[in-house]
Enzyme design. Structure first.
Site: not given
Length: 152
Positions: A79, A81, A107, A110
């Site tokens: 991801h 992040e 999410c 993250c």
């Protein structure tokens, strides 16, 4: 929201264009900022030295019928992040007390990473179906703000 939020969200959108995710609407960008300075950026994509979804020609999650917001570990991509935090670690940059601008709400995975990295504020543009992430962010005392796109 202020003009700085607008500028950094525009950067997050730009970084999202670098995504190697094959799924539509899942190009995600993140920009970590401290004292109005960009510390790191990240976008969702495959780990270094591995094939991207675009190179493979398919999204593994779509191929397996995995709904959005679930089983994030079944994906070739890291991801945005996560990539931004990893970049800070690789470069020895402290992001403690920083703000993370994301094109999408983080999410739960993250969210946990951002919390432990010391991120104090998260500004996101698009929602994400993960109520647990919201619970974690709230409990940790991290400010979460939806970007509305109107700089003042």
């Amino acid at each position: 929201m202020n003009k700085w939020d607008h500028r950094f969200m525009e950067m997050a959108r730009l970084v999202s264009a670098w995504s190697s995710c094959y799924a539509e609407n899942r190009s995600v960008g993140a920009v970590i900022v401290k004292d109005k300075r960009v510390m790191t950026t990240g976008y969702n994509g495959a780990p270094a030295h591995t094939k991207t979804c675009k190179e493979r020609g398919y999204c593994l999650r779509r191929k397996l019928g995995i709904p959005s917001g679930t089983r994030q570990e079944v994906c070739y991509a890291i991801h945005a992040e996560q990539n931004a935090v990893i970049q800070a670690a690789k470069l020895g940059i402290s992001i403690d007390g920083a703000t993370c601008y994301c094109t999408h709400q983080p999410c739960s995975v993250c969210a946990k990473i951002l919390i432990n990295a010391g991120i104090k504020r998260i500004v996101y543009e698009q929602g994400y179906p993960d109520a647990f992430a919201l619970e974690l962010i709230n409990e940790a005392g991290v400010t979460l703000e939806k970007y509305e796109g109107n700089p003042t």
